[in-house]
Design a protein around this motif. Sequence first.
Motif, PDB file in Angstrom:
ATOM      1  N   SER A 109       0.829  -1.209   0.000  1.00 42.78           N
ATOM      2  CA  SER A 109       0.000   0.000   0.000  1.00 42.78           C
ATOM      3  C   SER A 109       0.860   1.255   0.000  1.00 42.78           C
ATOM      4  O   SER A 109       0.622   2.193  -0.780  1.00 42.78           O
ATOM      5  N   ALA A 110       1.867   1.283   0.853  1.00 44.33           N
ATOM      6  CA  ALA A 110       2.781   2.419   0.872  1.00 44.33           C
ATOM      7  C   ALA A 110       3.581   2.473  -0.424  1.00 44.33           C
ATOM      8  O   ALA A 110       3.853   3.548  -0.969  1.00 44.33           O
ATOM      9  N   GLY A 111       3.947   1.310  -0.931  1.00 37.86           N
ATOM     10  CA  GLY A 111       4.690   1.258  -2.182  1.00 37.86           C
ATOM     11  C   GLY A 111       3.906   1.797  -3.359  1.00 37.86           C
ATOM     12  O   GLY A 111       4.435   2.521  -4.198  1.00 37.86           O
ATOM     13  N   ALA A 112       2.629   1.440  -3.417  1.00 36.41           N
ATOM     14  CA  ALA A 112       1.790   1.915  -4.515  1.00 36.41           C
ATOM     15  C   ALA A 112       1.721   3.438  -4.524  1.00 36.41           C
ATOM     16  O   ALA A 112       1.784   4.074  -5.582  1.00 36.41           O
ATOM     17  N   LEU A 113       1.586   4.045  -3.341  1.00 30.74           N
ATOM     18  CA  LEU A 113       1.546   5.504  -3.254  1.00 30.74           C
ATOM     19  C   LEU A 113       2.857   6.124  -3.713  1.00 30.74           C
ATOM     20  O   LEU A 113       2.869   7.135  -4.421  1.00 30.74           O
ATOM     21  N   ALA A 114       3.970   5.508  -3.320  1.00 28.34           N
ATOM     22  CA  ALA A 114       5.278   6.052  -3.668  1.00 28.34           C
ATOM     23  C   ALA A 114       5.590   5.891  -5.150  1.00 28.34           C
ATOM     24  O   ALA A 114       6.230   6.757  -5.758  1.00 28.34           O
ATOM     25  N   LEU A 115       5.139   4.805  -5.746  1.00 29.54           N
ATOM     26  CA  LEU A 115       5.472   4.492  -7.132  1.00 29.54           C
ATOM     27  C   LEU A 115       4.558   5.189  -8.138  1.00 29.54           C
ATOM     28  O   LEU A 115       4.942   5.381  -9.300  1.00 29.54           O
ATOM     29  N   GLY A 116       3.368   5.564  -7.710  1.00 24.52           N
ATOM     30  CA  GLY A 116       2.380   6.122  -8.623  1.00 24.52           C
ATOM     31  C   GLY A 116       2.857   7.290  -9.468  1.00 24.52           C
ATOM     32  O   GLY A 116       2.673   7.294 -10.698  1.00 24.52           O
TER      33      GLY A 116
END
Length: 225
Positions: A109-116
Motif C-alpha cells: 500500500s505504501a509502495g503503490a503511493l510512492a510508485l504512482g
Amino acid sequence: MKFVEYADADMMFLALADVIAGSLENHLFSEETATLVVPGGTTPGPIFDSLSATAHLDWSRINVLLSDERWVPLDSPRSNTKLLKDRLLTGPAAAARYVPLFCDAADPSAGALALGPSVEDVLPITVLVLGMGADMHTASLFPNSPQLAGALDPKAPAVVAVDVPDQPEDRVSLSASVLRGAISTHIVIKGADKRAAVERAQHLDEMAAPIQTVLSSATVHWAES
C-alpha cells in the motif's frame, strides 16, 4: 478482440517481438518517447530475449515497466523485476528508461503511493503486453482479490496494492484505467485451457473475468504449446 493463432510458441514469441518493436518504432517517428509495459512470469522470457537484441530501436527514448509486481526482494526468484532486468534490459535495451514497480516501502500500500507518480509520468502506455491466467486474471487483477473492485474503478490511482488470498505474496498492479488507456494491447497465452478461458471471458463481466477490462481492444496471441 482480434485472435491470432500460431503453429507453436516459438513462432508466436518471435512474431510478437517483431510486432512490439514495429509499434514502438512507428510511435517514435512522431513522438519523443514511447512506453512499453510487459508482464512478469516465465512466459514472456523469449519475447524479452528477442526484443533485447533489436538494435534498431532507439531504446534511450523508451520507458519500460511491468504491469505488476510481487512484493518480494529484488533478488528473489519470484521477482518480476529480476526477470525484466535479466532478460529484457540487456544489450541495446539496457539504454531504456526503467520505471520501477517496487521500492523499499514497508508494504504494498505504501509502495503503490510512492510508485504512482513515476508511473503517471510515462503514461499513456504505447504498447501493453499482458498474460492471462486460467482464472481470467491479468496483471495482478485477480477475480478473488478483495481490492478488485477498487482496482477496476475508473478513478483508481495508477498503481494499486493487491492482496490475493491464494497467492504467497501481496502485490502491486497497474490499475484497470491505466491498462485500458494503452494505445496498443497484446495478450499472449498458451494452451487449450487459456484459449477456453479467454473465450469464456468474452461473456462475463470484469469482476468475474478481470481480463475483460482490456479484451475488446486487444489482440490475443495464442499457441497450443
